[in-house]
Motif scaffolding. Sequence first.
Motif, PDB file in Angstrom:
ATOM      1  N   ASN A  73      -8.002  -4.796   9.256  1.00 21.54           N
ATOM      2  CA  ASN A  73      -7.206  -5.929   9.609  1.00 21.54           C
ATOM      3  C   ASN A  73      -8.277  -7.211   9.903  1.00 21.54           C
ATOM      4  OD1 ASN A  73      -4.728  -7.132  10.051  1.00 21.54           O
ATOM      5  ND2 ASN A  73      -4.199  -5.914  11.679  1.00 21.54           N
ATOM      6  N   ARG A  74      -9.143  -6.860  10.356  1.00 21.45           N
ATOM      7  CA  ARG A  74     -10.472  -7.955  10.633  1.00 21.45           C
ATOM      8  C   ARG A  74     -10.949  -8.318   9.450  1.00 21.45           C
ATOM      9  NH1 ARG A  74     -10.565  -5.713  15.691  1.00 21.45           N
ATOM     10  NH2 ARG A  74     -12.026  -3.786  14.919  1.00 21.45           N
ATOM     11  N   PHE A  75     -10.953  -7.512   8.324  1.00 21.02           N
ATOM     12  CA  PHE A  75     -11.489  -7.974   7.006  1.00 21.02           C
ATOM     13  C   PHE A  75     -10.585  -8.921   6.493  1.00 21.02           C
ATOM     14  CE2 PHE A  75     -14.809  -4.282   6.081  1.00 21.02           C
ATOM     15  CZ  PHE A  75     -15.438  -4.473   7.395  1.00 21.02           C
ATOM     16  N   GLY A  76      -9.422  -8.899   7.082  1.00 24.77           N
ATOM     17  CA  GLY A  76      -8.436  -9.963   6.123  1.00 24.77           C
ATOM     18  C   GLY A  76      -7.425  -9.349   5.288  1.00 24.77           C
ATOM     19  N   LEU A  77      -7.579  -7.805   5.043  1.00 27.56           N
ATOM     20  CA  LEU A  77      -6.590  -7.190   4.248  1.00 27.56           C
ATOM     21  C   LEU A  77      -5.235  -7.326   4.563  1.00 27.56           C
ATOM     22  CD1 LEU A  77      -9.418  -6.062   2.993  1.00 27.56           C
ATOM     23  CD2 LEU A  77      -8.087  -3.888   2.594  1.00 27.56           C
ATOM     24  N   LYS A  78      -4.478  -7.090   3.784  1.00 26.58           N
ATOM     25  CA  LYS A  78      -3.120  -7.247   4.194  1.00 26.58           C
ATOM     26  C   LYS A  78      -2.356  -5.838   4.636  1.00 26.58           C
ATOM     27  CE  LYS A  78      -0.685 -10.622   1.279  1.00 26.58           C
ATOM     28  NZ  LYS A  78      -0.239 -10.653  -0.101  1.00 26.58           N
ATOM     29  N   VAL A  79      -2.977  -5.473   6.009  1.00 26.37           N
ATOM     30  CA  VAL A  79      -2.555  -4.489   6.746  1.00 26.37           C
ATOM     31  C   VAL A  79      -1.165  -4.527   7.378  1.00 26.37           C
ATOM     32  CG1 VAL A  79      -3.524  -2.694   8.061  1.00 26.37           C
ATOM     33  CG2 VAL A  79      -5.284  -4.018   6.704  1.00 26.37           C
ATOM     34  N   LYS A  80      -0.167  -3.480   6.983  1.00 30.78           N
ATOM     35  CA  LYS A  80       0.987  -3.642   8.051  1.00 30.78           C
ATOM     36  C   LYS A  80       0.579  -2.689   9.282  1.00 30.78           C
ATOM     37  CE  LYS A  80       3.687  -1.210   5.106  1.00 30.78           C
ATOM     38  NZ  LYS A  80       4.584  -0.397   4.361  1.00 30.78           N
ATOM     39  N   VAL A  81       1.529  -2.535  10.206  1.00 30.27           N
ATOM     40  CA  VAL A  81       1.294  -1.758  11.272  1.00 30.27           C
ATOM     41  C   VAL A  81       1.825  -0.432  10.598  1.00 30.27           C
ATOM     42  CG1 VAL A  81       2.381  -0.867  13.494  1.00 30.27           C
ATOM     43  CG2 VAL A  81       2.106  -3.357  13.101  1.00 30.27           C
ATOM     44  N   PRO A  82       1.006   0.723  10.650  1.00 29.25           N
ATOM     45  CA  PRO A  82       1.275   1.871  10.060  1.00 29.25           C
ATOM     46  C   PRO A  82       2.502   2.629  10.224  1.00 29.25           C
ATOM     47  CG  PRO A  82      -1.069   2.008  11.039  1.00 29.25           C
ATOM     48  CD  PRO A  82      -0.378   0.590  11.328  1.00 29.25           C
ATOM     49  N   GLY A  83       3.318   3.077   9.533  1.00 32.43           N
ATOM     50  CA  GLY A  83       4.388   3.836   9.879  1.00 32.43           C
ATOM     51  C   GLY A  83       3.811   5.271  10.448  1.00 32.43           C
ATOM     52  N   ARG A  84       4.580   5.947  10.384  1.00 36.98           N
ATOM     53  CA  ARG A  84       4.420   7.485  11.056  1.00 36.98           C
ATOM     54  C   ARG A  84       3.363   8.164  10.212  1.00 36.98           C
ATOM     55  NH1 ARG A  84       6.121  12.699  11.072  1.00 36.98           N
ATOM     56  NH2 ARG A  84       6.290  13.814  12.864  1.00 36.98           N
ATOM     57  N   TRP A  85       2.112   8.315  10.406  1.00 39.54           N
ATOM     58  CA  TRP A  85       1.098   8.777   9.579  1.00 39.54           C
ATOM     59  C   TRP A  85       0.443  10.309   9.965  1.00 39.54           C
ATOM     60  CZ3 TRP A  85      -3.710   9.458  11.089  1.00 39.54           C
ATOM     61  CH2 TRP A  85      -4.231   8.710  12.440  1.00 39.54           C
ATOM     62  N   PHE A  86       1.061  10.725  11.070  1.00 36.52           N
ATOM     63  CA  PHE A  86       0.626  12.185  11.415  1.00 36.52           C
ATOM     64  C   PHE A  86       1.710  12.696  12.317  1.00 36.52           C
ATOM     65  CE2 PHE A  86      -0.397   9.066  14.915  1.00 36.52           C
ATOM     66  CZ  PHE A  86       0.294   9.720  16.124  1.00 36.52           C
ATOM     67  N   GLY A  87       1.533  13.989  12.432  1.00 32.83           N
ATOM     68  CA  GLY A  87       2.602  14.867  13.334  1.00 32.83           C
ATOM     69  C   GLY A  87       3.259  15.848  12.222  1.00 32.83           C
ATOM     70  N   GLU A  88       3.929  16.752  12.975  1.00 32.19           N
ATOM     71  CA  GLU A  88       4.471  17.758  12.136  1.00 32.19           C
ATOM     72  C   GLU A  88       6.160  17.246  11.947  1.00 32.19           C
ATOM     73  OE1 GLU A  88       4.754  21.571  14.116  1.00 32.19           O
ATOM     74  OE2 GLU A  88       2.584  21.547  14.555  1.00 32.19           O
ATOM     75  N   GLY A  89       6.615  17.809  10.717  1.00 38.18           N
ATOM     76  CA  GLY A  89       8.065  17.398  10.353  1.00 38.18           C
ATOM     77  C   GLY A  89       9.024  17.788  11.183  1.00 38.18           C
TER      78      GLY A  89
END
Length: 504
Positions: free
Chosen positions: A384-400
């Motif tokens: 984000n600090r590098f200026g890339l277009k970074v969204k707030v991540p959706g759910r990226w971990f955890g069991e289903g």
Amino acid sequence: MTNQNQTETNKFEQFDVAIVGAGINGAVASAALSAAGLKVLLVDRGDFAGFTSQESSNLVWGGIKYLQSYEFWLVFKLCLARNRLMRAYPNRIRQIGFLASLGPTAPFGRLLGTFGTLFYWGIGLFGTKPPLSYSARSAKRLEPNLITGRKAVKYFDAELPDNDSRFVFDFVKQAMKQGAQARNYTELVGAEFDGEWTLRLQSLSGESHVIAKTVINSAGPFASDVTSMLNSPTKASLVFSKGVHFVLNRKLTSKYQVLAFWDEQGRLFYVLPMGDRSMVGTTDTRVDHPVTEVTDEDVEFVLRQINAQMELAEPITKDQIVSARCGVRPLVIESAGDGNIADWHQLSRKHVVEGDKDRKVVTILGGKLTDCLNVGEELVGELNRFGLKVKVPGRWFGEGSQIRKDEFFALIRRLAKSDPQLIADGLWRRHGDEAFEIVGDSELDDIVPGLGITEQEIRYIAINERVQKREDLLRRRLPISMARSDAELRANQPLQKLLVELGL
Ligand SMILES: Cc1cc2nc3c(=O)[nH]c(=O)nc-3n(C[C@H](O)[C@H](O)[C@H](O)COP(=O)(O)OP(=O)(O)OC[C@H]3O[C@@H](n4cnc5c(N)ncnc54)[C@H](O)[C@@H]3O)c2cc1C
């Protein structure tokens, strides 16, 4: 860049971020950053989790031993990381008791031990079961292999029942589901920076190039080789501590728990579950190079500790060793390291993330499996600090979802010819809802008796989980070659036949 070069690079596939190294740090980076909307490439020159991240103690823990070096803040943060992982992975991470036998090498007796474990429970915000304290008689009753006359305390942390490397692969799988490309057996062999990176990759099928706006160096103990290649030096550096574990052909515990002792150097030493067997270790030896191997001294040291700390009818001998794990802990030193580390065993296990905004490189040094979610989040922040277009991540971990778990267990009770509980537990833990697809409606049998692993699961993994070599399947996606010796595997005709059929 000349026009011709420009035309050449236009042909190369383009990524927002290329991640070099798919141990735990690279794997979480790929999951977090792809969930943040970035186009991600993850490469590893070996298999996913094929280096350090397959050699750990399989523990998700707050690091009770770091209380002795007064690293309260680190222990607090690791405990929170552990609690968060335990909540996110109710099946893949299992809470487990550590029964610590208080012999002459223990740094404290029962009273201080009870206080210490209570403090550990508190600093971990009571995220586990409460600790317990045992008289010598009740400790012996609880675990008959403990030395008679020794008191004990029990505290709780968590473990990865399916191996560290399987846990790492889950993040890679998640990243792929979110659109990331993950390539094992693909090495970064060259890099040029011209506002963005042109990376030269060597895979089993030959050389290729990609373009990436940024590079994450998660090469673990090889981080400095990659920083040199990228010409992006870091302030912190790494030193290496070798750790060895052995899996024995017998179970040394009478119930599901870890036994903890202090070895002759005063370091914590464990008997850990490994399928239906026990894993013992570990060691802590300073080495200069990340590539290490088990020595005769390692074998003698580990067996001497375990035989000295347990009351066994027969001592454990070398021929009872089924498999070995040997790796280096990448330990961070933040000042210019001159190698004169006063107390080697006290060196911190924290990680450091360093961003080089000019050359668009982020390097991650050190860390633990336990801290992986924080690493993922820090890397998102850094890009984000590098200026890339970074969204707030959706759910990226955890069991289903766990909604169909009971239904799945009922199905396995109907289909399994043996060990329905073991088979259902393993399949659900490793695959969640996808386990329905693996099982179909065919009869199930344990192809490696005692481990609850079926032919259907092996087929599924071989086809769907980027398996290129036999070891990827038997050692990393599943813990088969950890819990079974080469001779046992060779004698298993149905398994051998299946592997040949699968081209492995
Ligand atoms: C004995 C031992 C016990 C441990 N026990 C625990 C524990 O119980 N709990 C815990 O939380 N932590 C534990 N740890 C710590 C933990 O295992 C490590 O900190 C962690 O696995 C390191 O992961 P990593 O991603 O940084 O490195 P690695 O897993 O080593 O990954 C780096 C990857 O980079 C790849 N690579 C390098 N150069 C290139 C290149 N040029 N191109 C492509 N790929 C490249 C390598 O092949 C490698 O796979 C233990 C460590 C050891 C050694």
